[in-house]
Motif scaffolding. Sequence first.
Motif, short mmCIF file in Angstrom:
data_model
loop_
_atom_site.label_atom_id
_atom_site.label_comp_id
_atom_site.label_asym_id
_atom_site.label_seq_id
_atom_site.Cartn_x
_atom_site.Cartn_y
_atom_site.Cartn_z
N MET A 30 -14.79 11.08 -24.30
CA MET A 30 -13.78 11.84 -23.87
C MET A 30 -14.40 13.31 -23.51
N VAL A 34 -14.37 15.25 -20.24
CA VAL A 34 -13.52 16.68 -20.14
C VAL A 34 -14.77 17.55 -19.70
N VAL A 146 -13.38 15.99 -31.45
CA VAL A 146 -13.10 16.36 -30.20
C VAL A 146 -12.39 17.67 -30.01
N ALA A 150 -13.51 21.33 -28.67
CA ALA A 150 -12.60 21.78 -27.55
C ALA A 150 -12.32 23.37 -27.91
N VAL A 157 -8.16 22.09 -22.74
CA VAL A 157 -7.26 21.08 -23.73
C VAL A 157 -6.24 20.26 -22.87
N ILE A 160 -7.80 17.55 -21.37
CA ILE A 160 -7.98 16.52 -22.28
C ILE A 160 -6.39 15.64 -22.42
N ARG A 161 -5.43 16.32 -22.31
CA ARG A 161 -4.21 15.82 -22.42
C ARG A 161 -3.91 15.07 -20.95
N ILE A 182 -6.07 15.73 -31.69
CA ILE A 182 -7.01 16.36 -31.19
C ILE A 182 -6.34 17.92 -31.46
#
Lengths: 610, 351
Positions: A30, A34, A146, A150, A157, A160-161, A182
């Motif tokens: 992840m 990102v 993570v 971030a 973010v 990430i979502r 997260i």
Amino acid sequence: MANDDIDRANDFALKIGTVNGTGSTSANAMLMQVIFRMGVPVSGKNLFPSNIQGLPTWYEIRVNKHGHLARTPDFDVMVAMNAETYARDIEEVVSGGYVIYDSTHPLDEELMRDDVTFFGVPFAKMCLERFKGARVRILMKNIAYVGTLAALLDMDVDLIREMLAEKFASKPKLIDSNMQAISLGYDYARENFECPLPVRMEPMDATSDSVILTGNTAAALGCVYAGATVGAWYPITPATSIMDAFKEFCGRFRKDPETGKNLYCIVQAEDELAAIGIVIGASWCGARAFTNTSGPGLSLMNEFLGLAYYAEVPAVVFDVQRAGPSTGMPTRTQQGDLFTVVYASHGDTKHIALFPADPEECFYFAVSAFDIAERFQTPVFVVSDLDIGMNDWMVPRLEWDEDYTPDRGKVLTAKDLEAMEVFHRYEDVDGDGIPYRTLPGVHAKGAYFTRGSGHDRYGRYTEDTEAYKDVVDRIARKIESAAAAVPEPEVRMAIDAPFGLVTIGACRGAVLEALEQLEADDIEISYMRVRGFPFHPSVGQFINDHEITFVVEQNRDGQLLKLLTVETGASKDKMTSVKYYGGFSLSAHHVVQGVTEALERAGRVPAGKV
Amino acid sequence: MTYITKPAVRHPALEKNALGLTRRDYEGAMSTLCAGCGHDSITASIIQAFFELAIPPHRAAKLSGIGCSSKATAYFMNEAHGFNGVHGRMPAIATGANAANRDLVYIGISGDGDSLSIGLGQLCHAIRRNVNMLYVLENNGVYGLTKGQFSASADVGTVSKRGEVNRHGPIDPVSLALTVGATFVARSFSGDRKQLVPILKAGLTHRGFAIVDVISPCVTFNDHEGSTKSYAHTRTHSYEVVQTDFVPLMTEITAEQDRDDVTAVTMHDGSTVMFRSVAEDYDPTDRDAALSFLRASQAKGEVATGLLYLEDSSEDMHAFENTVDRPLVDVPFGDLCPGSATLEELQKEWR
Ligand SMILES: Cc1ncc(C[n+]2csc(CCOP(=O)(O)OP(=O)(O)O)c2C)c(N)n1
Ligand code: SF4
Ligand SMILES: [Mg+2]
């Protein structure tokens, strides 16, 4: 070094220490994703033990706006999630760097350093309160770091979502729980620390034409695209994931549309002897066949490789090198198989080898390997290593030329044979050292006897000196001529540089970065990376054209340097070995150090430098 | 092996088979083995079996390891591709060849050294994969080619030509094959062509791995008193447990099938194998019974021969692997390469 005065955006390295088998892989993937999607060049290296569960494991991420993605041992940020390795992990952080740790349990005062900033986040405690079930809590603890990163590194973010939504499209509940984890890490950091740090992310646009993949995945895909139908293997780290990926791709792209049956056959053999035997049998029958292995398996294959060489049967072998000798360090990288590959098997042999530097080349070289193996009717090795094969590399998007047609070499058809008076398997009809071959079952006139015992140009058994030499000398010529068919060296000439550098395979990134650093110190060095064996004629020329040539490689004995000496005729005295063989991926500093030390020894360091 | 013979006009007087070929068309190079070597007799039976089944020679592939026995692939069917591999590794080559082209008729020739010592693992695993082939193990109890050392099939107490006594227990290829799951297991004697030819034909027709252990005396190193693989010993101690007859698809089935003591098994291509048990209660389709019978006869010092076990409904390697029915070598490149659009699509997953 992390320093407030210098802009450290998109130029840092971070390392995450966890425990094997706790699911940190998806958290690390992840992070990679990102960073990549923020458009910033990134690489990931997985340091794992030869063990399944419970031992320490690390993941190293390098973010570099200039695209220098070789390993660096200078970690600005350490995520220490494994109490067992705290001492060592904390020690590895550069002065001025940062350590993130799980503050559920207090950190031993003795481990604290004054020159490093510590960020304690109660990951375990927060996850215990938020999530149910031991397994989920452990997994979410990893996702939570993570979130913390971030916040500290200013990662996007929303991205990430988005990524989670893609990944768990069919399991929306997981999107929620992952996002909660997260947020736990993210919010805690925002509330308790000054975010972001000087080492941080800034959106860029340097990754839109790239992908992230491993060399083994790329090699497997190359096999699919080359039209390989038979794969035979025996599991071994770090080669296993080639066949795993081949199987996965075949499952997706190689089903007969009418029957749903497989347009491929994968045989998990009883050992590597059988694996290469299966490849030889399949190639003899006309299929494109390959095996994937590493040092110990390669050693076992030797007898069969000599047979394929002498009986002139194509075969493609992927050797994903690991640290030897013997079982060695199975999860560490090295380039120690060069001799074993090029001179595999007893008697006079010499084999064609391709040396990819990264996953991109693994893909293209895999395809070439089949063409070359069939054209020259001989084994061809694709020699990569654990670093290329198993780590996450950012490489240019792969492309496929729709006009590609496989080079099946000189294979006679039933029609050809029908029109011929007689067929002689090992006759040099065209004067290029490459005879014609026939496949079983095609035509009665094409029948011949394949044997590893002495044979003459007609394929008959022989113990006659001249008849024997006739064949082995032709094979030697044939293999030499392959120097023009293997990928040419990659060259970057520095104008009027007195020094040259020859390297191979995965050393590429570290070497190019080192050359930039050396150039900044006015040390100009021309660069050559050999990509195939037998060596291209330009290789010997390159060495002769420079006063000193540094040979950079990852093994103890300087195998490349020795090969260059023996196989190019270039003077050994002109070459200086720069070696690193500790098992980690090569770093620029290894090269800079090796080169400057050698220059010092030679009294050639520019005044005021080093 | 599965091959449909083409019907053709027959001229029995000229001894032509259904393809119009004579026995000569199935011959190979001149043998260089010792005169009287059992291996040469087996070669003659192999020629007869291929001839009678009217298999086009160029549609067969002959594979072997290393040894006097393994040389035999050169002595039959000149028009078939041959492969003399490395010692003990023929099963791997055969596996790969068969994976690539499932339509050929594969025959492997091996020795007891080749199969039971250096190649024991490969043999077992080819059996497990049930590679569709006939595997002929030419068993003389010694390493002929390296001049008479004991092999792993030498019986305890066997005396070598030099006077040494073998103390190690033998590996019996038949029991071994039954134990690891072979679907066609037979034993015969090189000197008994009447028994051997139908067994070879049945083995060639069987879909899956057919192993035939053929006692094949080595006249040079193992045909003396004190050897249990000599002509004399084999003649007096071998005991035909099941008489086998093989009726190819194209042949009219005779009345014999109706006899009470005959069991007929239909092969994949429609041919028939007929068994008549000589031993009481012997059932060649019952693996456990076959194994215990073998043990009992071993204890009595007897060598049980015949087609000892047959599983007619076996699934071969391709069935296990779910490969397409046509040979992989015949699949055009266009069907194998996913193309550039797919590559582009796939790479979205790596971003
Ligand atoms: C790797 C290897 N080791 C040893 C040999 C030598 N060698 C050749 S044939 C043979 C034994 C053959 O015995 P067997 O398979 O029983 O055949 P026979 O000659 O008895 O028919 C040996 C040990 C070899 N060719 N290769
Ligand atoms: S040595 Fe024995 S096995 Fe070899 S050819 Fe002579 S008789 Fe046959
Ligand atoms: Mg023998």
